[in-house]
Motif scaffolding. Sequence first.
Motif, PDB file in Angstrom:
ATOM      1  N   THR A   1       1.876 -44.831  23.783  1.00 30.27           N
ATOM      2  CA  THR A   1       1.027 -45.363  22.717  1.00 30.27           C
ATOM      3  C   THR A   1      -0.182 -44.455  22.539  1.00 30.27           C
ATOM      4  O   THR A   1      -0.824 -44.070  23.516  1.00 30.27           O
ATOM      5  CB  THR A   1       0.552 -46.792  23.046  1.00 30.27           C
ATOM      6  OG1 THR A   1       1.686 -47.642  23.219  1.00 30.27           O
ATOM      7  CG2 THR A   1      -0.317 -47.345  21.920  1.00 30.27           C
ATOM      8  N   ASN A   2      -0.479 -44.135  21.284  1.00 28.93           N
ATOM      9  CA  ASN A   2      -1.639 -43.308  20.960  1.00 28.93           C
ATOM     10  C   ASN A   2      -2.524 -44.066  19.981  1.00 28.93           C
ATOM     11  O   ASN A   2      -2.057 -44.550  18.952  1.00 28.93           O
ATOM     12  CB  ASN A   2      -1.205 -41.977  20.345  1.00 28.93           C
ATOM     13  CG  ASN A   2      -2.400 -41.151  19.894  1.00 28.93           C
ATOM     14  OD1 ASN A   2      -3.391 -41.060  20.597  1.00 28.93           O
ATOM     15  ND2 ASN A   2      -2.303 -40.559  18.715  1.00 28.93           N
ATOM     16  N   THR A   3      -3.816 -44.180  20.330  1.00 29.84           N
ATOM     17  CA  THR A   3      -4.807 -44.763  19.430  1.00 29.84           C
ATOM     18  C   THR A   3      -5.802 -43.674  19.083  1.00 29.84           C
ATOM     19  O   THR A   3      -6.659 -43.320  19.903  1.00 29.84           O
ATOM     20  CB  THR A   3      -5.527 -45.956  20.093  1.00 29.84           C
ATOM     21  OG1 THR A   3      -4.564 -46.913  20.541  1.00 29.84           O
ATOM     22  CG2 THR A   3      -6.484 -46.610  19.113  1.00 29.84           C
TER      23      THR A   3
ATOM     24  N   SER B   1     -11.057 -45.815  17.926  1.00 28.38           N
ATOM     25  CA  SER B   1     -11.416 -47.224  18.092  1.00 28.38           C
ATOM     26  C   SER B   1     -12.921 -47.362  17.939  1.00 28.38           C
ATOM     27  O   SER B   1     -13.688 -46.498  18.383  1.00 28.38           O
ATOM     28  CB  SER B   1     -10.996 -47.756  19.469  1.00 28.38           C
ATOM     29  OG  SER B   1      -9.605 -47.745  19.613  1.00 28.38           O
TER      30      SER B   1
ATOM     31  N   SER C   1      -9.105 -51.011  16.282  1.00 27.51           N
ATOM     32  CA  SER C   1      -8.392 -49.753  16.470  1.00 27.51           C
ATOM     33  C   SER C   1      -7.872 -49.249  15.125  1.00 27.51           C
ATOM     34  O   SER C   1      -7.518 -50.030  14.247  1.00 27.51           O
ATOM     35  CB  SER C   1      -7.219 -49.941  17.440  1.00 27.51           C
ATOM     36  OG  SER C   1      -7.679 -50.375  18.704  1.00 27.51           O
TER      37      SER C   1
ATOM     38  N   ARG D   1      -3.097 -46.744  15.366  1.00 26.92           N
ATOM     39  CA  ARG D   1      -2.336 -46.844  16.616  1.00 26.92           C
ATOM     40  C   ARG D   1      -0.840 -46.730  16.329  1.00 26.92           C
ATOM     41  O   ARG D   1      -0.309 -47.366  15.434  1.00 26.92           O
ATOM     42  CB  ARG D   1      -2.638 -48.165  17.317  1.00 26.92           C
ATOM     43  CG  ARG D   1      -1.824 -48.399  18.593  1.00 26.92           C
ATOM     44  CD  ARG D   1      -2.235 -49.682  19.279  1.00 26.92           C
ATOM     45  NE  ARG D   1      -3.580 -49.581  19.803  1.00 26.92           N
ATOM     46  CZ  ARG D   1      -4.262 -50.614  20.304  1.00 26.92           C
ATOM     47  NH1 ARG D   1      -3.716 -51.823  20.303  1.00 26.92           N
ATOM     48  NH2 ARG D   1      -5.484 -50.439  20.772  1.00 26.92           N
TER      49      ARG D   1
ATOM     50  N   SER E   1       3.196 -46.234  18.497  1.00 21.21           N
ATOM     51  CA  SER E   1       3.904 -46.312  19.771  1.00 21.21           C
ATOM     52  C   SER E   1       5.341 -45.863  19.583  1.00 21.21           C
ATOM     53  O   SER E   1       5.903 -45.947  18.481  1.00 21.21           O
ATOM     54  CB  SER E   1       3.882 -47.744  20.334  1.00 21.21           C
ATOM     55  OG  SER E   1       2.570 -48.171  20.609  1.00 21.21           O
TER      56      SER E   1
END
Length: 659
Positions: A74-76, A79, A84, A87, A89
């Motif tokens: 998972t990359n956010t 934020s 967020s 995002r 995944s």
Amino acid sequence: MPVAVSGRRLGAALLVLAVAGSAAAAAGSSAPAPRPAEGTATSDLTLLSLSVGGHPLTVGHLVLSSGVADGISTNTPLSSGTTSYGRRSVSAGSLSVPSTTSNGLLPATVSRLVTVTSPAASMTAGAGFARAGMDSLGAVTVLGLPLAIDGTATTTTHVDGAHAGADKTLEVRNLALPSIAGLLGALGLDIRKLPSSTLTTLAQELGLVDSSITDARAALDAALGPVQPQLTAAEQQVSAARDAVAAATSDVAGKTTQLATATTALDAATQSLQAALGTTPHLVRAKLLGLPTPAVSLPAVLPTPTALPTALPTALQTPLPTPLPTVLPTDLPTALPTAVPTTLPLPSIPAVVPPAAQPAVDVYHAADTAYTDALAQLNAATGALNTANGLLNTASSAVNTLLSTVQSQVDTLVHSIIGVLGKTPLVSVDRFTVSTEASATSASKGGQTAKVVSGEIQGVHVLGNDVLTQAHLADPVELSSLGGAPIDLLEKQIAAVTGTLSSVLSAVPGLPTLSVPAPQIELLSTTTSTGIAGGFGTARNLVKALQITLPPLTIPPAVQLPSSNLGVLRVKAVGDVLTHPLVLGVGTMQDTASFRPGVADSSGVVPPAVGSGTTGTLNGPPASGPTGTTPTGTTPSGSTPQGTPTAGGPSSNPQLPRT
């Protein structure tokens, strides 16, 4: 063809079978129940964390999690608080996440403080593994000031029948925070209004004097030569006048307190006398005959002098350190306190006072005398303060007149110093790399590893000072060499440099409330732990590559910028303002692993791992597994993925101690 069996033979056969069955059952009960291997591994990487104006933000947040039969990345990108943005995944296959800009995403209250372009990321996940990487570290502007940073990051989690592990590598290149002059200005402190003596001292003690400052100082010294004797004498007069003003101000404050005490005593004595005289028989008869009644009431609160100045005016920009001119006030108060009344309405006391009222009369006369004396002393102290202020005004004008002849040279010197401070980053690092690992291969003691595997740091400068060299360390230096005394020396050297900034800027003559606390710089803070919990071997490490905090500043009105258009300052009721702390974290990395090996059945066969065809319910490892659906991809082929524990166990590589 039917076979005949006698009753005796049948009974014997049944007995043999029964004994054999009992033996087999006994053997089965002593063998351990078959159990598959179980484990989880997680990796958490935050490239940048910020707190600006009380608003927390994160940039480039990767979270990876794997179990025996699943994995997720998972990359956010960005934020802000609990919100967020962007995002994404992946739990099976690969995914590329483009960079994200904060334009139009962040609330207006945050977007005017920070602008962000997050780094692009590539992610892969499948049964038992997850991988992610970034080829850059994005771009950030804080309070309108760019933060220079570049580098790469890779991270992996992997769980199979033999181990659970997580690892990552972060490389940061050409990191440079904004200059200290830029940061202080963005927070609302106008360093151009600080005395030139303060700026000169700061440049000298930080070792930032370059040729431009040296040349400007030489030109000023040459211009000051002809007027130096008169200037020295005028400065001495200013110093004496300033001391006289301080003493007179203190005396007025003391005399004001004495007058307040005398006023309270006189008021009480007047009320007592009024009560005594108002009940005497001859006064009652006089009232009946229409004779005048004594006027004995006093005002409850007497007028007091207006507030005297508690601090002298702000310093000129022109004075220089000894033997150059010292800081001088320029705009002294011209309006002085008005005098308090010298007479008060007194009660009319009869010529013949009854004996019972005489004590009240005596107390009143004593209180009246004390009040009159206190009033006279306050008037005298106020006059002395007026005189001292006048002398200080005269002496200051003389110094200003002399300094006006060298104003252009002073301006050139100040400009040179501010130019150097404006191009000197608060912190800069040429390069540092750090690789971390957490793995578990068993649920027995010694089967877990949590450590900094390797790393190197090069070119660390704090306020222009090469702190590695000043701490007598190599440059570059291996992280494994920073344990114990070396890291202590480095921390002391960093504290000495930041302490110089605080001590000079928090002791400016004429600005007693100006406070610039020392920036806090934490380099490569590490925490590791291993153990056994719930039948699983566990490992965890946490590394903060760089953490910088600029504590709240207290800025008096004299050196505030005309306006703080960034909304960073929190305004007090009057005068001074207090800023929010400014916090920046680079490279916060956490790895965890939890593993329990499988147990074979009596035939020596280990059942398949959970999620690969078995049925029933088993207790999971202490760490929670990834969220999302079970991936359908297969484990990738090729070399062993990162995260495989290093041979030799926990002692095979030195650990970086917690700093």
